[in-house]
Enzyme design. Sequence first.
Site, mmCIF file in Angstrom:
data_model
loop_
_atom_site.group_PDB
_atom_site.id
_atom_site.type_symbol
_atom_site.label_atom_id
_atom_site.label_comp_id
_atom_site.label_asym_id
_atom_site.label_seq_id
_atom_site.Cartn_x
_atom_site.Cartn_y
_atom_site.Cartn_z
ATOM 1 N N LYS A 183 13.548 40.113 3.487
ATOM 2 C CA LYS A 183 14.777 39.325 3.467
ATOM 3 C C LYS A 183 15.982 40.226 3.247
ATOM 4 O O LYS A 183 15.924 41.178 2.477
ATOM 5 C CB LYS A 183 14.700 38.279 2.352
ATOM 6 C CG LYS A 183 13.746 37.124 2.650
ATOM 7 C CD LYS A 183 13.832 36.057 1.567
ATOM 8 C CE LYS A 183 12.970 34.863 1.906
ATOM 9 N NZ LYS A 183 13.054 33.797 0.869
ATOM 10 N N HIS A 252 1.753 31.142 3.797
ATOM 11 C CA HIS A 252 2.421 31.510 2.548
ATOM 12 C C HIS A 252 1.439 31.507 1.385
ATOM 13 O O HIS A 252 1.565 32.300 0.453
ATOM 14 C CB HIS A 252 3.565 30.550 2.248
ATOM 15 C CG HIS A 252 4.358 30.938 1.035
ATOM 16 N ND1 HIS A 252 5.191 32.046 1.012
ATOM 17 C CD2 HIS A 252 4.425 30.405 -0.218
ATOM 18 C CE1 HIS A 252 5.740 32.162 -0.182
ATOM 19 N NE2 HIS A 252 5.296 31.177 -0.936
ATOM 20 N N ARG A 255 -0.216 34.812 1.045
ATOM 21 C CA ARG A 255 0.643 35.725 0.269
ATOM 22 C C ARG A 255 0.518 35.415 -1.215
ATOM 23 O O ARG A 255 0.408 36.321 -2.049
ATOM 24 C CB ARG A 255 2.084 35.555 0.738
ATOM 25 C CG ARG A 255 3.169 36.203 -0.142
ATOM 26 C CD ARG A 255 4.511 36.027 0.552
ATOM 27 N NE ARG A 255 5.673 36.202 -0.320
ATOM 28 C CZ ARG A 255 6.267 37.361 -0.563
ATOM 29 N NH1 ARG A 255 5.764 38.467 -0.051
ATOM 30 N NH2 ARG A 255 7.347 37.427 -1.317
ATOM 31 N N HIS A 279 10.790 40.701 -4.173
ATOM 32 C CA HIS A 279 11.618 39.679 -4.824
ATOM 33 C C HIS A 279 12.830 40.313 -5.488
ATOM 34 O O HIS A 279 12.723 41.376 -6.103
ATOM 35 C CB HIS A 279 10.816 38.938 -5.894
ATOM 36 C CG HIS A 279 9.796 38.006 -5.337
ATOM 37 N ND1 HIS A 279 8.692 37.586 -6.042
ATOM 38 C CD2 HIS A 279 9.704 37.390 -4.126
ATOM 39 C CE1 HIS A 279 7.962 36.772 -5.298
ATOM 40 N NE2 HIS A 279 8.564 36.635 -4.139
#
Length: 310
Positions: A183, A252, A255, A279
Amino acid sequence: MQSDKTCPILEQYLAYLLTIKDRSQNTILEYRMDLLQFFRFVANQRNIAGSSFQFADAVFIRSIQLSDIYSFIAYHQETLHNSPGTRCRKIVSIRQFWKHLKSKAHIIDNNIAEELETPKLPKRIVRYMTLEESVRLLIETGSSSIRDNCIITIFLNCALRLSELAALNVDQVDSDVLTVVGKGNKERKIYLTPAVKQSLSKWLPIRNAMSVGTNALFISRNHQRLTTRSIQNVVKKHIAASGINPVGLSTHKLRHTSATLMYKYGHVDIRSLQQILGHESIATTEIYTHVDDNQLHAAVNANPLAMMFN
């Protein structure tokens, strides 16, 4: 990014998020939808007609009160029956926009949304696969598809997001390291486990022998990059073939499973896990640090007073 030229203040903010803050297209779309919904709600409350958002100028924005925001959130709760998570996102969209209006755009002097609180989100037990289920899934894919086994192996060993795995290129794979672009275009490196190295050693010769016009690591039968939807279908198919209960499982959750197994069996500290997962906030990483009944039992028995009895 779609443009709504009738609301320049909002467009300037979204351009700031895109170019300066490097937010994703999905984030931009969500902010646009939330804020335009809010503007329309306030306009309807004030009987302001018109299909465009030309009314949403600086004067209109300065006239908005905290009570308007509360009414908007109440409408989504009581009339639209939106979930706490959806209402929380809308509050964050409004709060961040008003923060920008004061600190960056200098359109307002008083940030009415500064102390705006988000609704309390209910804590749910998130589904993830057990170690035994993970082994079954790897065995099943290993006997049916070299490509799919490589996909599942990377998911369960490297804890990638679906979008990250779909975007992988061949040149991102080194002998010992996988370079991932996550991201916000942030790059991180994940060390390859022996299982990942072996699965790649089987898949790459097959992939490189194909005549393809893409640098994608995982390609379809049509020699195109595998889409996220295709990868989701691959995971769904093999979960069913493995005899694993598919309820609540997704890419997901693979993960999630990988992160949980690292934490539970590998005794990985929370900071290292945060870096592997990519994160920004450690609070997000803490979602993956499950404590099961055996760990709770061991914890209480570890008390030095546990054996003090007559």
